[in-house]
Design a protein around this motif. Structure first.
Motif, mmCIF file in Angstrom:
data_model
loop_
_atom_site.group_PDB
_atom_site.id
_atom_site.type_symbol
_atom_site.label_atom_id
_atom_site.label_comp_id
_atom_site.label_asym_id
_atom_site.label_seq_id
_atom_site.Cartn_x
_atom_site.Cartn_y
_atom_site.Cartn_z
ATOM 1 N N LEU A 54 0.809 -1.262 0.152
ATOM 2 C CA LEU A 54 0.120 -0.050 0.036
ATOM 3 C C LEU A 54 0.863 1.454 -0.027
ATOM 4 O O LEU A 54 0.687 2.272 -0.573
ATOM 5 C CB LEU A 54 -0.864 0.058 1.285
ATOM 6 N N GLN A 55 1.779 1.359 0.622
ATOM 7 C CA GLN A 55 3.001 2.536 0.728
ATOM 8 C C GLN A 55 3.547 2.397 -0.359
ATOM 9 O O GLN A 55 3.690 3.724 -0.970
ATOM 10 C CB GLN A 55 4.008 2.230 1.882
ATOM 11 N N LEU A 56 3.921 1.594 -1.066
ATOM 12 C CA LEU A 56 4.656 1.505 -2.640
ATOM 13 C C LEU A 56 3.510 2.113 -3.490
ATOM 14 O O LEU A 56 3.958 2.877 -4.447
ATOM 15 C CB LEU A 56 5.011 0.114 -2.955
ATOM 16 N N ALA A 57 2.343 1.755 -3.375
ATOM 17 C CA ALA A 57 1.369 2.104 -4.314
ATOM 18 C C ALA A 57 1.088 3.614 -4.209
ATOM 19 O O ALA A 57 0.843 4.476 -5.086
ATOM 20 C CB ALA A 57 -0.105 1.372 -4.226
ATOM 21 N N LEU A 115 3.909 5.618 -5.491
ATOM 22 C CA LEU A 115 3.752 5.491 -7.120
ATOM 23 C C LEU A 115 2.874 6.475 -7.631
ATOM 24 O O LEU A 115 3.104 7.203 -8.641
ATOM 25 C CB LEU A 115 3.577 4.058 -7.735
ATOM 26 N N ALA A 116 1.561 6.322 -7.108
ATOM 27 C CA ALA A 116 0.459 7.521 -7.415
ATOM 28 C C ALA A 116 1.211 8.884 -7.486
ATOM 29 O O ALA A 116 0.855 9.686 -8.238
ATOM 30 C CB ALA A 116 -0.732 7.280 -6.708
ATOM 31 N N ALA A 171 -4.905 10.370 -10.113
ATOM 32 C CA ALA A 171 -3.950 10.071 -9.137
ATOM 33 C C ALA A 171 -4.280 10.320 -7.526
ATOM 34 O O ALA A 171 -4.280 9.453 -6.575
ATOM 35 C CB ALA A 171 -2.547 10.704 -9.297
ATOM 36 N N ALA A 172 -5.240 11.432 -7.523
ATOM 37 C CA ALA A 172 -5.895 11.568 -6.301
ATOM 38 C C ALA A 172 -6.759 10.621 -5.805
ATOM 39 O O ALA A 172 -6.812 10.262 -4.708
ATOM 40 C CB ALA A 172 -6.404 13.099 -6.231
ATOM 41 N N ILE A 173 -7.589 10.366 -6.779
ATOM 42 C CA ILE A 173 -8.721 9.278 -6.491
ATOM 43 C C ILE A 173 -8.026 7.955 -6.057
ATOM 44 O O ILE A 173 -8.266 7.450 -4.889
ATOM 45 C CB ILE A 173 -9.509 8.974 -7.692
ATOM 46 N N CYS A 174 -6.807 7.565 -6.957
ATOM 47 C CA CYS A 174 -6.123 6.368 -6.348
ATOM 48 C C CYS A 174 -5.513 6.780 -4.947
ATOM 49 O O CYS A 174 -5.519 5.736 -4.029
ATOM 50 C CB CYS A 174 -5.096 6.249 -7.364
ATOM 51 N N TRP A 175 -5.082 7.720 -4.552
ATOM 52 C CA TRP A 175 -4.411 8.098 -3.255
ATOM 53 C C TRP A 175 -5.196 7.816 -2.202
ATOM 54 O O TRP A 175 -5.199 7.046 -1.288
ATOM 55 C CB TRP A 175 -3.592 9.317 -3.431
ATOM 56 N N ARG A 190 -7.625 4.938 2.419
ATOM 57 C CA ARG A 190 -8.827 4.381 2.939
ATOM 58 C C ARG A 190 -8.780 2.620 3.263
ATOM 59 O O ARG A 190 -9.154 2.279 4.331
ATOM 60 C CB ARG A 190 -10.055 4.600 1.937
ATOM 61 N N LYS A 191 -8.205 2.270 2.296
ATOM 62 C CA LYS A 191 -7.893 0.784 2.205
ATOM 63 C C LYS A 191 -6.798 0.419 3.513
ATOM 64 O O LYS A 191 -6.863 -0.358 4.408
ATOM 65 C CB LYS A 191 -7.241 0.287 1.259
#
Length: 245
Positions: free
Chosen positions: A4-7, A10-11, A42-46, A51-52
């Motif tokens: 999750l931190q890596l994702a 990347l975002a 990218a904001a939506i992905c972040w 949240r996850k």
């Protein structure tokens, strides 16, 4: 670093390229629109990843609390079963004097647990009730005078609760390993017309009295509970919290 931190990184890093391109080719409006869309994605992905991550932390916290509650409940159930088995044995042997003594002991325990529950601060109540699941080196005894309901008194109940927990933790972590019987820590809460009192009596050895004293001084700095006298020995400590106006 977990996935999750890596994702999240990347975002965040993915925004750099379209932002740089938009800055270099300022005259291309479609590139600005693409950069804005990329930024929004990218904001939506972040937000989704955050949240996850938060949801996972909540699940782990709930699981930890449930496990601690189960251990505490098992200890209490074991104690009550022991008392009932002893009482049943006295009934079968027809020993009324022992039966009365056993019933009085059960009544005293019920009254003690009732007074603990009436303290009103969930963190302090849970800590006291689960203390036996935290260590075998120290046995905690609690004596609470009638009427000591922290949340109903004119004091900083949350601050006092935190201080009491930290002091008990200081004793717990500083207790020297015992070869025989565990050390005994007695906490007494009482009050008069002017203040709330917390007395600590410790029977046992500490790994380092100097480190323990330093820890206690650190915990009491700015706390609502203050020592009644300076330089009190670790085995006999009395604290006081004045009523608030």
């Amino acid at each position: 670093m977990n996935r999750l931190q890596l994702a999240k990184r990347l975002a965040a890093m993915s925004v750099v390229l379209p932002a740089a391109a938009s800055f270099i080719w300022e005259e291309l409006l479609w590139l600005h629109a693409l950069a804005l869309l990329w930024l929004a994605g990218a904001a939506i992905c972040w937000i989704g990843i955050e949240r996850k991550h938060h949801s996972g932390q909540m699940r782990r916290t709930i699981h930890t609390l449930q496990a601690a509650s189960n251990r505490t409940l098992n200890h209490h159930r074991h104690d009550w079963m022991n008392d009932l088995q002893v009482l049943y044995g006295y009934i079968r042997m027809q020993k009324p004097d022992k039966m009365v003594e056993c019933v009085e002991k059960i009544k005293d325990r019920m009254a003690e647990e009732s007074r603990i529950a009436k303290l009103g601060e969930p963190a302090l109540i849970h800590y006291i009730q689960s203390f036996r699941t935290l260590t075998n080196a120290v046995q905690l005894r609690v004596e609470i005078a009638e009427g000591v309901h922290l949340t109903e008194l004119p004091v900083d109940s949350s601050g006092i609760s935190e201080s009491l927990i930290e002091i008990m933790n200081a004793y717990r972590f500083a207790a020297a390993p015992a070869l025989g019987e565990p050390a005994v820590l007695t906490m007494k809460l009482s009050m008069d017309d002017h203040a709330l009192y917390a007395a600590f009596y410790y029977q046992g050895e500490l790994t380092s009295e100097q480190r323990f004293a330093s820890k206690i001084n650190q915990q009491l700095e700015g706390a609502p509970l203050r020592p009644v006298e300076a330089g009190q020995p670790y085995g006999n400590m009395l604290l006081r919290a004045e009523w608030r106006a």
